[in-house]
Design an enzyme around this catalytic site. Structure first.
Site, PDB file in Angstrom:
ATOM      1  N   LEU A 162      60.742 -59.938-138.147  1.00  0.00           N
ATOM      2  CA  LEU A 162      60.967 -58.637-137.521  1.00  0.00           C
ATOM      3  C   LEU A 162      59.793 -58.367-136.594  1.00  0.00           C
ATOM      4  CD1 LEU A 162      62.025 -56.449-140.612  1.00  0.00           C
ATOM      5  CD2 LEU A 162      63.551 -57.485-138.917  1.00  0.00           C
ATOM      6  N   ASP A 163      60.058 -57.692-135.476  1.00  0.00           N
ATOM      7  CA  ASP A 163      58.971 -57.292-134.589  1.00  0.00           C
ATOM      8  C   ASP A 163      57.980 -56.416-135.349  1.00  0.00           C
ATOM      9  OD1 ASP A 163      60.248 -58.614-132.524  1.00  0.00           O
ATOM     10  OD2 ASP A 163      61.190 -56.791-131.737  1.00  0.00           O
ATOM     11  N   LYS A 164      56.758 -56.398-134.872  1.00  0.00           N
ATOM     12  CA  LYS A 164      55.711 -55.619-135.524  1.00  0.00           C
ATOM     13  C   LYS A 164      56.138 -54.173-135.743  1.00  0.00           C
ATOM     14  CE  LYS A 164      50.969 -53.945-134.787  1.00  0.00           C
ATOM     15  NZ  LYS A 164      49.773 -53.992-133.912  1.00  0.00           N
ATOM     16  N   ARG A 265      66.894 -55.193-128.711  1.00  0.00           N
ATOM     17  CA  ARG A 265      66.163 -54.444-127.685  1.00  0.00           C
ATOM     18  C   ARG A 265      66.580 -54.890-126.286  1.00  0.00           C
ATOM     19  NH1 ARG A 265      60.087 -55.360-129.457  1.00  0.00           N
ATOM     20  NH2 ARG A 265      59.676 -53.796-127.826  1.00  0.00           N
TER      21      ARG A 265
END
Length: 333
Positions: A162-164, A265
């Protein structure tokens, strides 16, 4: 004696090929394509010139924008001509160890083979160039003692990421058997991954599929983009609620069929509905105070790698996203 054109170094650079930035500890390589190398793909050429590094390594460098042909960024499938100049920047090697850190974890499920955690926004999954400490991997090593070796020493146990600044559910493997099984399920698109998100604008239609290939942005290395030469990417979306705002927004449920970097995104931004407060893909949109992209990994399901049992987990929206929903519903004007 005249310098050979294929000698490594920077003195043979033509004026129009401006040197790329060199990270501390990194290396620069420059080659000129020989007659017998004409017609090779860029990644094949690089793997031949430096056989100690795999083609997969070079493909990652190409996708990251670290390779240029005659001063221009080129795709890995680009065919080279005699006399072309190829320049590559090789970043410094990553450290080969991670120090366990006793960081509290929100553990949703754990057994001898795997662990499912609810990651908070702001935590990186594994160390990278921008952050060496405070990663989920370091916390997992402190808690579990050991993780699978399939992902290497920098990404032990990490099956998917997962992205930060994306919160939510993530599974990690404690042993190689579990890791390989979960990775196979991901490749076969058998893992259920459902997200909740808040996007700018009223998304229409209310339900559909975005099937657009994604690759590294040609000029901005921190971004991904819809590209015809990108990897296949499929996102299923459904409107849960239209939010009058201001500004007008949409509460969405999204299911990943594939798992490309920044997939949700990029897909939503490309359709004109970027995620609320996304610092990369929503330029010019009003900040709504969340401080990170409004994206949460809400459901995760997979077949247990040993027992074969179907496991499915759910995570509630973080309080900050719930508060933003209420505000956009008009509850606080």
């Amino acid at each position: 004696m005249a310098r050979r054109h294929d000698e490594e170094g920077t003195k043979g650079l033509r004026p129009e090929a401006r040197p790329m930035g060199l990270p501390a500890g990194g290396e620069r390589r420059v080659w000129q394509v020989r007659p017998e190398e004409a017609g090779l793909r860029l990644d094949q050429f690089l793997a031949r010139r430096e056989p100690q590094r795999s083609r997969a390594f070079w493909q990652k460098r190409i996708e990251a924008g670290d390779v240029r042909v005659n001063g221009q960024v080129a795709p890995k499938k680009a065919l080279l001509n005699r006399g072309d100049q190829v320049e590559a920047v090789i970043p410094p090697p990553e450290p080969d160890w991670i120090r366990p850190e006793p960081i509290p974890l929100n553990i949703v499920y754990e057994d001898p083979h795997l662990i499912v955690v609810d990651k908070p926004a702001g935590m990186v999954v594994h160390p990278g160039a921008g952050q060496k400490e405070g990663s989920l991997v370091a916390a997992l090593l402190a808690h579990c003692g050991a993780l699978s070796s399939v992902g290497g020493r920098i990404r032990p146990g990490i099956v998917h990421r997962l992205d930060k600044e994306t919160s939510g559910l993530l599974v990690a493997a404690k042993n190689d058997r579990a890791h390989l099984s979960l990775a196979r399920q991901l490749r076969a698109r058998q893992v259920l991954r459902i997200y909740r998100a808040i996007a700018y604008g009223f998304v229409e239609p209310e339900k559909g599929i975005i099937a657009l290939p994604i690759g590294r942005h040609p000029t901005q290395r921190v971004r991904m983009a819809v590209r015809p030469d990108g990897r296949p990417a499929i996102t299923h979306f459904q409107v849960l609620e239209y939010l009058p705002g201001p500004p007008r927004c949409t509460f969405l449920q999204l299911r990943l069929e594939t798992g490309r970097t920044h997939q949700i995104r990029v897909h939503l931004s490309h359709q004109g509905f970027p995620l609320v407060d996304d610092p990369v893909y929503a330029p010019g949109r009003p900040a709504l105070g969340l401080g990170r992209q409004a994206l949460h990994a809400a459901e995760l399901g997979f077949e247990h790698p040993v027992t074969g049992e179907w496991l499915q987990f759910r995570s509630p929206l973080p309080e900050a996203m719930e508060a933003l929903l209420e505000r956009l519903r008009g509850g606080q004007g």
